[in-house]
Design a protein around this motif. Structure first.
Motif, PDB file in Angstrom:
ATOM      1  N   UNK A   1       0.829  -1.203   0.000  1.00  0.00           N
ATOM      2  CA  UNK A   1       0.000   0.000   0.000  1.00  0.00           C
ATOM      3  C   UNK A   1       0.867   1.258   0.000  1.00  0.00           C
ATOM      4  N   UNK A   2       1.953   1.251   0.757  1.00  0.00           N
ATOM      5  CA  UNK A   2       2.868   2.394   0.803  1.00  0.00           C
ATOM      6  C   UNK A   2       3.533   2.596  -0.562  1.00  0.00           C
ATOM      7  N   UNK A   3       3.907   1.510  -1.200  1.00  0.00           N
ATOM      8  CA  UNK A   3       4.480   1.611  -2.542  1.00  0.00           C
ATOM      9  C   UNK A   3       3.466   2.185  -3.531  1.00  0.00           C
ATOM     10  N   UNK A   4       2.212   1.764  -3.428  1.00  0.00           N
ATOM     11  CA  UNK A   4       1.166   2.308  -4.294  1.00  0.00           C
ATOM     12  C   UNK A   4       0.990   3.811  -4.053  1.00  0.00           C
ATOM     13  N   UNK A   5       1.023   4.195  -2.791  1.00  0.00           N
ATOM     14  CA  UNK A   5       0.909   5.617  -2.470  1.00  0.00           C
ATOM     15  C   UNK A   5       2.067   6.404  -3.094  1.00  0.00           C
ATOM     16  N   UNK A   6       3.275   5.888  -2.966  1.00  0.00           N
ATOM     17  CA  UNK A   6       4.423   6.584  -3.553  1.00  0.00           C
ATOM     18  C   UNK A   6       4.297   6.667  -5.074  1.00  0.00           C
ATOM     19  N   UNK A   7       3.786   5.621  -5.699  1.00  0.00           N
ATOM     20  CA  UNK A   7       3.562   5.649  -7.147  1.00  0.00           C
ATOM     21  C   UNK A   7       2.498   6.689  -7.510  1.00  0.00           C
ATOM     22  N   UNK A   8       1.448   6.774  -6.698  1.00  0.00           N
ATOM     23  CA  UNK A   8       0.410   7.772  -6.928  1.00  0.00           C
ATOM     24  C   UNK A   8       0.998   9.175  -6.849  1.00  0.00           C
ATOM     25  N   UNK A   9       1.772   9.433  -5.807  1.00  0.00           N
ATOM     26  CA  UNK A   9       2.371  10.760  -5.635  1.00  0.00           C
ATOM     27  C   UNK A   9       3.272  11.103  -6.815  1.00  0.00           C
ATOM     28  N   UNK A  10       4.051  10.144  -7.272  1.00  0.00           N
ATOM     29  CA  UNK A  10       4.928  10.373  -8.425  1.00  0.00           C
ATOM     30  C   UNK A  10       4.120  10.590  -9.696  1.00  0.00           C
ATOM     31  N   UNK A  11       3.097   9.782  -9.903  1.00  0.00           N
ATOM     32  CA  UNK A  11       2.290   9.893 -11.119  1.00  0.00           C
ATOM     33  C   UNK A  11       1.568  11.235 -11.190  1.00  0.00           C
ATOM     34  N   UNK A  12       1.114  11.751 -10.062  1.00  0.00           N
ATOM     35  CA  UNK A  12       0.423  13.037 -10.070  1.00  0.00           C
ATOM     36  C   UNK A  12       1.322  14.174 -10.524  1.00  0.00           C
TER      37      UNK A  12
END
Length: 89
Positions: free
Chosen positions: A59-70
């Motif tokens: 979940x933390x990795x997904x969050x970091x990917x979301x932040x980067x993608x935004x």
């Protein structure tokens, strides 16, 4: 009715996001960016009430990917996607 924001054209057709979507996109992107800078794995788990585990790691990795993608999209592009997803675009 909502006033559209000023935009460039896409394939020769003007596409204007609503002001609400534009504000939402800006607020969401900024909030995720700020949260990403302030939080570490432990704080992330605390906020989401997760026990450190393989699931929490993912979940933390997904969050970091979301932040980067935004960061790859400007607020206007995100607002257009929001409007399209709501059937407004």
């Amino acid at each position: 009715m909502t006033e559209p924001a000023t935009t460039q054209t896409h394939n020769g057709t003007p596409t204007n996001p609503t002001q609400e979507s534009l504000q939402l996109a800006r607020r969401f992107s900024k909030a995720i960016e700020e949260f990403n800078w302030m939080v570490d794995y432990v704080k992330f788990c605390e906020l989401l009430e997760l026990e450190p585990s393989e699931y929490a790691d993912q979940e933390y990795q997904y969050f970091q990917q979301l932040a980067e993608a935004l960061t790859r999209f400007d607020a206007e592009s995100l607002a257009k996607m929001i409007d399209a997803g709501q059937g407004n675009g």
